[in-house]
Enzyme design. Structure first.
Site, PDB file in Angstrom:
ATOM      1  N   ASP A 145      25.510  19.256 -18.800  1.00  0.00           N
ATOM      2  CA  ASP A 145      26.086  18.436 -20.126  1.00  0.00           C
ATOM      3  C   ASP A 145      25.409  18.865 -21.271  1.00  0.00           C
ATOM      4  O   ASP A 145      26.258  18.861 -22.509  1.00  0.00           O
ATOM      5  CB  ASP A 145      24.715  17.330 -19.806  1.00  0.00           C
ATOM      6  CG  ASP A 145      23.009  17.451 -19.740  1.00  0.00           C
ATOM      7  OD1 ASP A 145      22.614  18.460 -19.672  1.00  0.00           O
ATOM      8  OD2 ASP A 145      22.477  16.261 -20.166  1.00  0.00           O
ATOM      9  N   TYR A 146      24.525  19.815 -21.722  1.00  0.00           N
ATOM     10  CA  TYR A 146      24.276  20.608 -22.673  1.00  0.00           C
ATOM     11  C   TYR A 146      25.001  21.317 -22.868  1.00  0.00           C
ATOM     12  O   TYR A 146      26.646  22.208 -24.197  1.00  0.00           O
ATOM     13  CB  TYR A 146      22.703  21.279 -22.873  1.00  0.00           C
ATOM     14  CG  TYR A 146      22.380  21.616 -24.154  1.00  0.00           C
ATOM     15  CD1 TYR A 146      22.035  20.803 -25.070  1.00  0.00           C
ATOM     16  CD2 TYR A 146      22.295  22.734 -24.350  1.00  0.00           C
ATOM     17  CE1 TYR A 146      21.424  21.126 -26.431  1.00  0.00           C
ATOM     18  CE2 TYR A 146      21.511  23.436 -25.823  1.00  0.00           C
ATOM     19  CZ  TYR A 146      21.312  22.509 -27.107  1.00  0.00           C
ATOM     20  OH  TYR A 146      20.935  22.837 -27.820  1.00  0.00           O
ATOM     21  N   ALA A 147      25.488  22.385 -22.277  1.00  0.00           N
ATOM     22  CA  ALA A 147      26.286  23.738 -21.898  1.00  0.00           C
ATOM     23  C   ALA A 147      27.818  22.915 -22.192  1.00  0.00           C
ATOM     24  O   ALA A 147      28.389  23.392 -23.208  1.00  0.00           O
ATOM     25  CB  ALA A 147      26.374  24.360 -20.868  1.00  0.00           C
TER      26      ALA A 147
END
Ligand SMILES: NC(=O)c1ccc[n+]([C@@H]2O[C@H](COP(=O)([O-])OP(=O)(O)OC[C@H]3O[C@@H](n4cnc5c(N)ncnc54)[C@H](O)[C@@H]3O)[C@@H](O)[C@H]2O)c1
Length: 242
Positions: A145-147
């Site tokens: 999700d962050y990437a």
């Protein structure tokens, strides 16, 4: 770098990189408007704070209209607000977890920048700096999700730069590496995590939030007037060591 007479917006200004950015801009003469979902303890006659969630467009437009009325113009924007990964493999993420990270790190940045840019366009000038992350390029498990959000910030930065070039507005981003902030304090206060991290960073130390803020100020400033659509990694050499 001189920001006297400039009005600069900083999201995520209550903590970490955003807070350092606000403080450094104040030191260099700017009027700073901070926007953060949390209140700020920063007190300075040239600092004004809006407690606001950047994901809610009507609140963002109200705040920006008020800021424009008060200051007359917006010269710059540093998009520092963000949240960390849900820390699960992508196949375990539920849609709310996915949406929380994407809606803050990518959609919230889009909303704020869209409306700030419209105000900059009226004056035919401005500078915008987005905060991405080394995780836009160098991956590890449990960060999908962050990437995705931070890779999105890199792409959005270049796309925005081309849309805004005709209005004399530059857009760049920084991709910090391991940085000691509110987001990471719990991990880096653990000596094992700290030692391990310092071993894998060529610079041999974790960054302070001001190390990132200095590069954000450079990109906001006239010193960077020929840099556009670019992402600068501020990671103590971590990327080139991979
Ligand atoms: N700390 C690191 O190691 C590191 C590394 C690379 C990138 N980054 C990025 O740097 C940026 C700043 O993070 P930080 O490390 O200073 O973290 P931080 O948690 O100290 O600061 C982030 C700030 O963003 C605010 N925020 C979160 N969601 C918001 C929302 N919806 N609306 C308004 N404000 C909101 C928080 O309240 C907080 O004050 C983030 O985009 C983060 O992803 C951090």
């Amino acid at each position: 770098m001189n920001f006297l007479g400039k009005t600069i917006l900083v999201t995520g200004s209550a903590s970490g990189i955003g807070r350092s950015c606000a403080e450094l801009l104040l030191e260099h003469g700017a009027s700073v408007v901070g926007l953060d979902v949390n209140q700020s303890s920063l007190t300075n006659e040239h600092y004004r704070h809006y407690t606001i969630d950047i994901r809610y467009e009507p609140k963002v437009t109200d705040a920006l209209d008020e800021i424009e009325a008060l200051y007359g113009k917006i010269d710059g924007l540093a998009n520092c607000a963000g949240v960390y990964a849900s820390s699960k493999p992508f196949y375990e993420l539920d849609i709310d977890e996915w949406n929380k990270v994407i809606s803050t790190n990518l959609t919230g940045l889009f909303i704020l920048t869209k409306h700030a840019a419209k105000k900059m366009i009226k004056n035919n000038m401005g500078t915008i700096v987005n905060v991405s992350c080394i995780r836009s390029r160098i991956f590890r498990p449990d960060m999908a999700d962050y990437a995705a959000s931070k890779g999105g910030v890199v792409a959005l930065t270049s796309a925005m730069a081309l849309d805004l070039q005709q209005f004399n507005i530059r857009v760049n981003s920084v991709a910090p590496g391991f940085t000691y902030t509110g987001m990471t304090a719990k991990s880096f206060d653990n000596p094992e995590v700290r030692d391990f991290s310092e071993k894998i960073i060529p610079a041999g130390k974790i960054a302070l939030s001001v190390d990132i803020a200095k590069v954000i100020l450079f990109l906001l400033s006239e010193m960077a007037n020929y840099i556009n659509g670019e992402t600068i990694f501020v990671d103590g050499g971590f990327k080139i060591s991979k």
